[in-house]
Design a protein around this motif. Sequence first.
Motif, mmCIF file in Angstrom:
data_model
loop_
_atom_site.group_PDB
_atom_site.id
_atom_site.type_symbol
_atom_site.label_atom_id
_atom_site.label_comp_id
_atom_site.label_asym_id
_atom_site.label_seq_id
_atom_site.Cartn_x
_atom_site.Cartn_y
_atom_site.Cartn_z
ATOM 1 N N VAL A 1 0.832 -1.204 0.000
ATOM 2 C CA VAL A 1 0.000 0.000 0.000
ATOM 3 C C VAL A 1 0.866 1.254 0.000
ATOM 4 C CG1 VAL A 1 -0.275 0.124 2.517
ATOM 5 C CG2 VAL A 1 -1.999 1.131 1.033
ATOM 6 N N LEU A 2 2.059 1.196 0.623
ATOM 7 C CA LEU A 2 2.962 2.342 0.604
ATOM 8 C C LEU A 2 3.398 2.648 -0.827
ATOM 9 C CD1 LEU A 2 4.811 4.487 1.823
ATOM 10 C CD2 LEU A 2 6.468 2.674 2.321
ATOM 11 N N CYS A 3 3.819 1.625 -1.559
ATOM 12 C CA CYS A 3 4.241 1.832 -2.952
ATOM 13 C C CYS A 3 3.089 2.324 -3.806
ATOM 14 C CB CYS A 3 4.814 0.533 -3.517
ATOM 15 S SG CYS A 3 6.379 0.027 -2.784
ATOM 16 N N THR A 4 1.916 1.745 -3.632
ATOM 17 C CA THR A 4 0.745 2.146 -4.413
ATOM 18 C C THR A 4 0.384 3.603 -4.143
ATOM 19 O OG1 THR A 4 -0.100 -0.122 -4.369
ATOM 20 C CG2 THR A 4 -1.671 1.624 -4.888
ATOM 21 N N TRP A 5 0.426 4.000 -2.885
ATOM 22 C CA TRP A 5 0.122 5.387 -2.506
ATOM 23 C C TRP A 5 1.115 6.360 -3.141
ATOM 24 C CZ3 TRP A 5 2.684 8.226 1.826
ATOM 25 C CH2 TRP A 5 2.094 9.480 2.060
ATOM 26 N N LEU A 6 2.388 6.020 -3.085
ATOM 27 C CA LEU A 6 3.408 6.900 -3.663
ATOM 28 C C LEU A 6 3.255 7.029 -5.172
ATOM 29 C CD1 LEU A 6 6.522 5.712 -1.616
ATOM 30 C CD2 LEU A 6 5.371 7.925 -1.422
ATOM 31 N N GLU A 7 2.833 5.960 -5.820
ATOM 32 C CA GLU A 7 2.661 5.988 -7.276
ATOM 33 C C GLU A 7 1.421 6.760 -7.701
ATOM 34 O OE1 GLU A 7 4.724 1.703 -8.464
ATOM 35 O OE2 GLU A 7 2.644 1.754 -7.758
ATOM 36 N N ARG A 8 0.411 6.794 -6.852
ATOM 37 C CA ARG A 8 -0.871 7.396 -7.252
ATOM 38 C C ARG A 8 -1.057 8.827 -6.758
ATOM 39 N NH1 ARG A 8 -5.142 2.408 -6.109
ATOM 40 N NH2 ARG A 8 -4.274 0.944 -7.649
ATOM 41 N N ALA B 1 0.436 12.421 -6.072
ATOM 42 C CA ALA B 1 1.567 13.255 -6.486
ATOM 43 C C ALA B 1 2.249 13.938 -5.313
ATOM 44 C CB ALA B 1 1.080 14.312 -7.493
ATOM 45 N N ASP B 2 1.545 14.123 -4.211
ATOM 46 C CA ASP B 2 2.112 14.821 -3.058
ATOM 47 C C ASP B 2 2.740 13.869 -2.039
ATOM 48 O OD1 ASP B 2 1.201 17.301 -4.049
ATOM 49 O OD2 ASP B 2 -0.788 16.960 -3.178
ATOM 50 N N ALA B 3 2.568 12.567 -2.235
ATOM 51 C CA ALA B 3 3.007 11.603 -1.224
ATOM 52 C C ALA B 3 4.517 11.590 -1.049
ATOM 53 C CB ALA B 3 2.498 10.205 -1.592
ATOM 54 N N TRP B 4 5.276 11.618 -2.152
ATOM 55 C CA TRP B 4 6.729 11.506 -2.065
ATOM 56 C C TRP B 4 7.350 12.705 -1.348
ATOM 57 C CZ3 TRP B 4 10.286 8.060 -2.010
ATOM 58 C CH2 TRP B 4 11.624 8.357 -2.278
ATOM 59 N N SER B 5 6.874 13.889 -1.662
ATOM 60 C CA SER B 5 7.417 15.085 -1.004
ATOM 61 C C SER B 5 7.101 15.074 0.481
ATOM 62 C CB SER B 5 6.851 16.366 -1.659
ATOM 63 O OG SER B 5 5.427 16.403 -1.540
ATOM 64 N N TRP B 6 5.913 14.573 0.857
ATOM 65 C CA TRP B 6 5.593 14.467 2.295
ATOM 66 C C TRP B 6 6.541 13.479 2.969
ATOM 67 C CZ3 TRP B 6 4.397 10.313 5.379
ATOM 68 C CH2 TRP B 6 3.969 10.614 6.686
ATOM 69 N N LEU B 7 6.771 12.341 2.345
ATOM 70 C CA LEU B 7 7.584 11.296 2.959
ATOM 71 C C LEU B 7 9.034 11.736 3.142
ATOM 72 C CD1 LEU B 7 7.495 8.350 3.968
ATOM 73 C CD2 LEU B 7 8.120 7.631 1.660
ATOM 74 N N MET B 8 9.568 12.521 2.187
ATOM 75 C CA MET B 8 10.980 12.889 2.225
ATOM 76 C C MET B 8 11.223 14.230 2.888
ATOM 77 S SD MET B 8 13.004 10.549 0.896
ATOM 78 C CE MET B 8 12.066 9.499 2.023
ATOM 79 N N THR B 9 10.193 14.863 3.420
ATOM 80 C CA THR B 9 10.339 16.154 4.095
ATOM 81 C C THR B 9 10.076 16.006 5.575
ATOM 82 O OG1 THR B 9 9.586 17.319 2.096
ATOM 83 C CG2 THR B 9 9.569 18.545 4.175
ATOM 84 N N ARG B 10 11.055 16.389 6.383
ATOM 85 C CA ARG B 10 10.870 16.308 7.835
ATOM 86 C C ARG B 10 11.625 17.444 8.497
ATOM 87 N NH1 ARG B 10 12.723 13.658 12.632
ATOM 88 N NH2 ARG B 10 10.932 13.098 13.903
#
Length: 407
Positions: free
Chosen positions: A389-396, A398-407
Amino acid sequence: MQLTSSRALRAHMPYLLRIILGRFGRLSALHGSLLGIGVLGVLISVVGFEDGSLVPLLLGLGGILASLIGILTQIVEDWQRVSRIYRDSRISPFDAAYAAPYDGWSRLHFNEFSSVHSEDVDARLRSDPDIPLQIEPGLWDVPAECEGVRRLVRVLLDFDDDKIRLADDLLPDTDRVRVQKTQYSAHVVTNLLGEVMLREQRRRRELVSSEAVLLRNGTIPRLRYSSCSNHLGVDVVAVTTSGRVVLTLQGDKNDTNQGMLAASGSGSMDWKDLRRCPDLLRLVKSTMLREMSEELGLRSRDAIGLGDVRVLRYVRVTNWGGKPQFCGVARLGEVNEEVRGIERRYHRDHFSIDFDPEGTAGDFATTVRGYVEDHAKRISFPLYETLDVLCTWLERDADAWSWLMTR
């Protein structure tokens, strides 16, 4: 031989002590009455008569002796039964169809295991909705045919913590979630029967019929009609901004997935987790943080907040009789994970999936899916589901990757 027997006795002393305390904690009507009458007789003989009659004293001592003999007999019987109970693993994971509306949900398969989830429910959870909790009164009781076995099995558990049971269904239009207190031992004699069969040595039949507990009219029922404990569980993977997905290696003391790779944090919701958690999403995130912090050995300097956790999916796990679980992801800075304290009993080590933090969401998904394919025999089903589900969410999204890599 004597040394071995002595070690075995010391190893089993906690079980024997629990049986003794359990029997004195729930005296039968007969033995409780005899003990009470015996104590009363002794008191009367001491303070009640001046003529020195021994009749009350003798009757009192006789009652106490009779009650103790009866209790001791029950303790011996309990010990003999507990010593003969064992878990017989199923040849293949339990599988069955679901009743409506779950028969229309998407089903995910991996290594003979499966679960169902709703895309609509998942999308709603990812939007971080406010879903209030309604706490039902009292402790949920297991079916009558399971209670005797539960009392015996709980003796073999390190802990029998109070858990949170999902008392009704979580559907796309659910505006309030009903929860109720249950116990871990209730899970062992209900949902866990989907993975193991409880038997007694020299007897082929199950102590509790799995199908009778797990199914209703031949299908896995809605939660509101289920005879299972259905306590809520979580699985969360930690992704560091330096490029690691942190995994744990399960130990032999775990009830399931021994020796398998699991999520960064996996476990179940304790009743005390309800404190300061008036809504479902806060409860889920708080539990994910607790489990992950315990299992990775995070220290105060690694502290993260609820805003660093996303709930991605709600599932019902088929091989656990439709047990409800939540999958999520947590974003972390660089951490030095360590198996510490009591967690050493349940986790052996940590591993990681390394990825390029300067890459794209697609690169991440390719790396993770490649790791899963290469290590399929070691990947537990809950971990597979959470990574999927993590991979599917990141692929679908557009904002998921920037949220995950920003802290």
